[in-house]
Scaffold this active site. Sequence first.
Site, PDB file in Angstrom:
ATOM      1  N   GLY A 170       0.819  -1.199   0.000  1.00  0.00           N
ATOM      2  CA  GLY A 170       0.000   0.000   0.000  1.00  0.00           C
ATOM      3  C   GLY A 170       0.854   1.250   0.000  1.00  0.00           C
ATOM      4  O   GLY A 170       2.079   1.195  -0.079  1.00  0.00           O
TER       5      GLY A 170
ATOM      6  N   ASP B 256      -9.592  10.457  14.064  1.00  0.00           N
ATOM      7  CA  ASP B 256      -9.878   9.899  12.742  1.00  0.00           C
ATOM      8  C   ASP B 256     -10.230   8.421  12.859  1.00  0.00           C
ATOM      9  O   ASP B 256      -9.726   7.584  12.125  1.00  0.00           O
ATOM     10  CB  ASP B 256      -8.673  10.095  11.814  1.00  0.00           C
ATOM     11  CG  ASP B 256      -9.027   9.828  10.345  1.00  0.00           C
ATOM     12  OD1 ASP B 256     -10.230   9.729  10.037  1.00  0.00           O
ATOM     13  OD2 ASP B 256      -8.111   9.724   9.526  1.00  0.00           O
TER      14      ASP B 256
END
Length: 671
Positions: free
Chosen positions: A317, A435
């Site tokens: 990623g 978050d």
Amino acid sequence: PPSAPENPISTVNETSVILEWSSPRDSGGRGDITYNIHCKKCSGDSRKCSPCGSGLHFVPRQYELAYTKVLITDLLPHTFYTFNIEAMSGVSELSPSPKQYLSVNVTTSQAGETSLTLNVILKERKSKDSITLAWQGPERINGAIEYEVIYYEKNQREQNYTVLKTRLNSMTVDGLKPGTTYVFRVRAHTDGGYGTYGGEIELETSHEVLRKYCSTTQIHLLLTIFILVGTGFAKFMTQRLHCGYIKAKQDPDEEKMHFQHGRADSLFLTRTALSSMKLPGSRTYVHPHTYEDPNQAIRDFAKEIDASSIRIERVIGAGEFGEVCSGRLKLPSKREICVAIKSLKAGYSEKQRRDFLSEASIMGQFDHPNIIRLEGVVTKCKLVMIITEFMENGSLDSFLRKHDGQFTMIQLVGMLRGIASGMKYLSDMNYVHRDLAARNILVNSNLVCKVSDFGLSRVLEDDPEAAYTTRGGKIPIRWTAPEAIAYRKFTSASDVWSYGIVMWEVVSFGERPYWEMSNQDVIKAIDEGYRLPAPMDCPLVLHQLMLDCWEKARSDRPKFGQIVNILDKLIRNPSSLKQLTQSSACSVILLRQDANAQDCLTVATLEEWLDAIKMGQYKENFSAAGYVTLESLIYVNGSELNKIGITLPGHQKRILSSVQNFQTHGAHLQV
């Protein structure tokens, strides 16, 4: 019978060893394979061997192991041991063939000067899910000292042990099950090696929430005494302390710590132990920006790893600062493990390097089974890296979408419980995540969910979820509480709002919150009172918990500790998940002050009324308190709800609002 186990791995650490092996190549066609460990110790050059006896400690056990891994402690230093690992099944004892073993030979090293035994001398029942231990350290040591605490759940057939480390003479163990007995042991480690574990101590977590009461003056007195003792003023131990601990419905035989009548009951602490102890609940996250030298924060909270110990295998990623790869980490005297490797892209500025490494200095402060674990950092070569444990199933949102509909509701609740437990730990440390979303939860091969993403610059500049910008940075609107969007007021309560969205994501198997609504439309809808409806096949109690997390007033939202307790009850009582949410216009009407009573003529009983306002989980509470008819609701008020056992502010507000409306239109609501 099965053949012998295969592929042994032994990890020796002075006077303890971890043995691992693979399952037998031939299971004999049976699935009931267990393992027995037989031990012999040999002394002298002649290698004269004899059975080990009962002095060793096997975790989780020596016989009938279901797992292919065991920890063996309390070995003698400089001794040769042979461990024979035997695979067994239900027919092994019937076989005329000789038994087959996998033999593993190990030699322990010198335990050195820390061969003393450490015993717990103070034990405090803190709460439903944590226990605090303290012990007396050695009086004379050379160099640094570290303590190792091992614990596991008592009488659990498939025991998993946990090892925690600290440099203090005390430790708070979090993430435990309420009302459960655990076994603890402690040992010391210095440059001379590991000492032996002290005797086992069994402690049970509380069934009730422990309430502490201390005046500000008393707390200041305690802090002053702890500071002065740490600098050598042991005489302050005799100061009068009047900080009491009260527990609702306290069991008379419960072990607890009292500070009363000018003395510490059952408390015998040396200066060393007391000076390093922390007040219960005082562990607090330290922001890296409080350091004048940010590199010092890295040195304090993250272990430096030699780059030669890391083997990068493939890219999995991209992160904010560079690539994320999987690989292998092999440290000296430890077995190789899989890791995730975040690297800082070339051409970075000093500020980018500092911001990148700040995540490691944050993560390194956390130690919890539902928080991603930091293995270490690489800062002394050109390629700067952060090394964490590897989570095989990746991010929770993509994992759920990939396996849409393949998990039971109880499995989903188990995932949510893990996330809530990790967030409770962060909240207790005064850390606000800001978050929390399914994309920032990682999942391992055992479906354990762990909170991740602790960067200070949390959101990518091109992240579509952060299209709404306020002064000070971008915000992931769909997951963020209204007060955080409007005033940038981030607290644990705003994290609870985000957790409610994560719940919705999990139950909907990774569906996008608010679907294709624009961010501005989401802000407007939330402000007007809109909340996400229940996903398909969502249990009523779970959607109600989501709605509680989305209360407009921060003080009305549940705390993470309360959320963990609610989910624990659901897991212990799976039948409570069977009642699915149904849309009810009446539930909306019953909560409005301008309700049209004619629309709710179908509400004929108190039970129907509770279902209509989505408070059906309290039917037994009302019944036990004598409220069995609609007419009896005229006596309900805030203090009465506390007596009934309804304490969540959001639930009280919902019920009282409906009661007030009912009292106005009650005659029309009766059949």
